[in-house]
Motif scaffolding. Structure first.
Motif, mmCIF file in Angstrom:
data_model
loop_
_atom_site.group_PDB
_atom_site.id
_atom_site.type_symbol
_atom_site.label_atom_id
_atom_site.label_comp_id
_atom_site.label_asym_id
_atom_site.label_seq_id
_atom_site.Cartn_x
_atom_site.Cartn_y
_atom_site.Cartn_z
ATOM 1 N N ASP A 112 -61.679 -24.647 -3.694
ATOM 2 C CA ASP A 112 -61.618 -23.736 -2.475
ATOM 3 C C ASP A 112 -63.065 -23.765 -2.431
ATOM 4 N N THR A 113 -63.206 -23.668 -0.960
ATOM 5 C CA THR A 113 -64.790 -23.700 -0.686
ATOM 6 C C THR A 113 -65.127 -22.344 -0.794
ATOM 7 N N PHE A 114 -65.076 -21.702 -0.769
ATOM 8 C CA PHE A 114 -64.891 -19.634 -0.848
ATOM 9 C C PHE A 114 -65.888 -19.854 -1.658
ATOM 10 N N TRP A 115 -66.172 -19.826 -2.826
ATOM 11 C CA TRP A 115 -67.133 -19.118 -4.618
ATOM 12 C C TRP A 115 -68.249 -20.244 -3.623
ATOM 13 N N TRP A 116 -68.146 -21.490 -3.584
ATOM 14 C CA TRP A 116 -69.515 -22.578 -3.002
ATOM 15 C C TRP A 116 -70.500 -22.036 -1.591
ATOM 16 N N GLU A 117 -69.722 -20.649 -0.665
ATOM 17 C CA GLU A 117 -69.784 -20.512 0.465
ATOM 18 C C GLU A 117 -71.195 -18.954 -0.009
ATOM 19 N N LYS A 118 -70.083 -18.364 -0.999
ATOM 20 C CA LYS A 118 -70.522 -16.769 -1.505
ATOM 21 C C LYS A 118 -71.764 -16.956 -2.144
ATOM 22 N N THR A 119 -71.990 -18.279 -2.802
ATOM 23 C CA THR A 119 -72.866 -18.498 -4.147
ATOM 24 C C THR A 119 -74.517 -19.427 -3.313
ATOM 25 N N ASN A 120 -74.171 -19.941 -2.161
ATOM 26 C CA ASN A 120 -74.464 -20.927 -1.358
ATOM 27 C C ASN A 120 -76.027 -20.465 -1.229
ATOM 28 N N ARG A 121 -77.139 -21.114 -1.577
ATOM 29 C CA ARG A 121 -78.204 -20.791 -2.309
ATOM 30 C C ARG A 121 -79.278 -20.405 -0.833
ATOM 31 N N ILE A 122 -79.303 -21.329 -0.377
ATOM 32 C CA ILE A 122 -80.226 -21.680 0.349
ATOM 33 C C ILE A 122 -79.845 -21.044 1.575
ATOM 34 N N VAL A 123 -78.576 -20.125 2.139
ATOM 35 C CA VAL A 123 -78.445 -18.857 3.036
ATOM 36 C C VAL A 123 -79.090 -17.558 2.016
ATOM 37 N N ILE A 124 -78.856 -17.633 0.606
ATOM 38 C CA ILE A 124 -79.519 -16.733 -0.070
ATOM 39 C C ILE A 124 -80.858 -16.413 0.109
ATOM 40 N N TRP A 125 -81.877 -17.639 0.182
ATOM 41 C CA TRP A 125 -83.134 -17.490 0.084
ATOM 42 C C TRP A 125 -83.583 -17.796 1.435
ATOM 43 N N TYR A 184 -73.174 -29.201 4.573
ATOM 44 C CA TYR A 184 -73.690 -27.678 4.966
ATOM 45 C C TYR A 184 -74.942 -28.358 6.267
ATOM 46 N N PHE A 185 -76.082 -28.693 5.736
ATOM 47 C CA PHE A 185 -77.066 -28.970 6.125
ATOM 48 C C PHE A 185 -76.859 -29.564 7.796
ATOM 49 N N LEU A 196 -66.937 -28.210 6.576
ATOM 50 C CA LEU A 196 -66.812 -27.859 4.296
ATOM 51 C C LEU A 196 -64.993 -28.737 4.242
ATOM 52 N N LYS A 197 -65.523 -29.824 4.125
ATOM 53 C CA LYS A 197 -63.892 -29.992 2.764
ATOM 54 C C LYS A 197 -64.421 -31.165 1.899
ATOM 55 N N PRO A 198 -62.716 -30.895 0.832
ATOM 56 C CA PRO A 198 -62.869 -31.838 -0.539
ATOM 57 C C PRO A 198 -63.822 -32.987 -0.082
ATOM 58 N N PHE A 199 -63.817 -33.471 -1.222
ATOM 59 C CA PHE A 199 -64.293 -34.923 -1.124
ATOM 60 C C PHE A 199 -63.453 -35.529 -2.224
ATOM 61 N N TYR A 200 -62.919 -34.820 -2.955
ATOM 62 C CA TYR A 200 -61.280 -35.666 -3.626
ATOM 63 C C TYR A 200 -60.380 -35.539 -3.120
ATOM 64 N N SER A 201 -59.265 -36.259 -3.616
ATOM 65 C CA SER A 201 -58.122 -35.186 -3.546
ATOM 66 C C SER A 201 -56.970 -34.538 -4.738
ATOM 67 N N TYR A 202 -58.018 -33.282 -5.130
ATOM 68 C CA TYR A 202 -57.477 -32.514 -5.492
ATOM 69 C C TYR A 202 -56.173 -32.607 -6.483
#
Length: 436
Positions: free
Chosen positions: A300-313, A280-281, A286-292
């Motif tokens: 999925d990065t969907f929830w991480w994007e929604k709760t991204n504290r950097i954007v919120i702050w 992000y920085f 955004l992509k998976p780090f592991y072979s899930y």
């Protein structure tokens, strides 16, 4: 009249103590059940006061202000807010900051009973964990075992816990578990000559750590690790135990190194989220780090994007500049923050997320004075714990103060009751500790 006298005869300090234990037992289980137990406790306590004609002699003016500050400032903030309905609902949740200090200051308990309330809380959390484990029998055990041999055990375990309990917030339950952890250490130290207690609470510590890491709540875990380093070092330095200081510091460093290697090699969500922030920085995709798929885990990065504290702050700081002195009052912050999300075209991502930082939230609600008083409140409790050499209390204040950086703990029922209840317990047991 006879019925009233009968009710009064049944109400005693032990009855209030029983309902306080019930509050501690139900906190991790169910919000409604915990609310009912709090209401019952208040009613029993009022009858107890009427029966004993009790005057709260130890409740000094300064203590009244500090304990009730979150409630009082919310009431003041209601006078210059537009969303009165939300403001009133918010204030109703803060009643714990008034009730629990009054109860613990007016009903005297022995040192053993204070400890028993903590133990009941530990038992309640453990029972809830065991309840989650019953769902294991309906889970695909084959997938779980395969994940273990493929180093995907933490990913699978985390998914298992989240599937069993979708309502409980991992950060808040991690706070519960960390208090269990420190309480267990405290009890072992106090009963170091009792092998049975040492064995029992050592099991509690292991079990707690297992579930704590499964929740992957970053700030609570980081706070607990910091406390585990700082608190013993303060004790060793204060008591001039240089040899113990060196041994403990070396042991902690070794544990941290081993833990870091373990987290790096074993797939887990903490590493994935760190990888998300890294990309992000740098502005990368955004992509998976592991072979899930290899571990039979969906990601999925969907929830991480929604709760991204950097954007919120970032959006919160933009709103902060519009009213830095007095804020926007008790009820308008979320409405104003949503407007900023819309202006910055972040609404799809953030929806109605709060500031995810209690200090920022107080700045937005009550301005410079509000956040300044919040800092003073935490400092007041921290100083009192240090003066009384109550290391369990010090650990609790440090834990909460750090977790306020990433969560609005004083906005949800779990966070409000957790802090108001146990802070009052620790604060008013200080007299008993001195006597002991």
């Amino acid at each position: 009249m006879k019925e009233a006298q009968l009710y009064k005869s049944l109400i005693s300090g032990n009855t209030v103590y029983f309902f306080l234990c019930l509050n501690a037992l139900t906190l991790s289980w169910d919000l409604n059940l915990n609310t009912y137990s709090i209401v019952a406790t208040i009613l029993v306590w009022i009858i107890y006061l009427m029966k004993n004609s009790f005057k709260v002699k130890n409740f000094k003016r300064k203590e009244v202000f500090i304990h009730t500050f979150p409630f009082v400032i919310a009431v003041i903030g209601l006078f210059y807010t537009e969303n009165i309905d939300y403001g009133i609902k918010y204030i109703s949740r803060l009643i714990g900051f008034v009730v629990f200090p009054l109860i613990f200051s007016s009903v005297k308990f022995s040192y053993k009973k204070y400890t028993n309330i903590l133990i009941v809380f530990v038992v309640g959390c453990l029972l809830y964990n065991f309840y989650l484990w019953f769902g294991f029998f309906e889970y695909d055990i084959k997938l779980f075992i395969n994940s273990f041999f493929r180093k995907g055990i933490l990913l699978r375990f985390n998914e298992f816990i989240s599937d069993q309990d979708k309502d409980n917030h991992p950060t808040y339950f991690s706070l519960f578990l960390i208090l269990n952890f420190f309480t267990s250490i405290y009890i072992i130290i106090k009963n170091k000559s009792n092998p049975k207690i040492i064995v029992i609470f050592s099991f509690v510590i292991i079990f707690t750590i297992l579930f704590l890491f499964s929740l992957t709540a970053k700030m609570p875990i980081a706070s607990a690790m910091l406390i585990m380093v700082v608190m013993p070092l303060i004790y060793f330095i204060k008591n001039f135990k240089k040899k113990a200081f060196v041994i403990y510091l070396s042991s902690i460093l070794m544990v941290i190194i081993i833990g870091a290697v373990f987290l790096k090699d074993v797939p887990n969500r903490a590493v994935q989220e760190a990888y998300n922030y890294y990309n992000y920085f740098l502005g990368n995709e955004l992509k998976p780090f592991y072979s899930y798929k290899e571990f039979s885990v969906n990601y999925d990065t969907f929830w991480w994007e929604k709760t991204n504290r950097i954007v919120i702050w970032k959006n919160s700081f933009e709103l902060m500049k519009r009213s830095p002195i007095i804020g926007f009052g008790t009820g308008d912050v979320q409405d104003k923050l949503t407007e900023v999300y819309k202006e910055n075209k972040e609404l799809w991502r953030m929806q109605f997320f709060n500031s995810h930082n209690q200090y920022i939230d107080y700045q937005l609600r009550y301005g410079v004075l509000g956040v300044g008083l919040l800092f003073y409140m935490l400092y007041f409790y921290f100083r009192r714990a240090i003066v009384n050499s109550d290391y369990l209390y010090v650990s609790f204040i440090i834990l909460v103060s750090l977790c306020l950086l990433t969560e609005n703990l004083f906005q949800r029922h779990w966070g409000i009751i957790y802090f108001a209840f146990f802070n009052a317990l620790f604060y008013y047991r200080k007299v008993i500790i001195k006597k002991d």
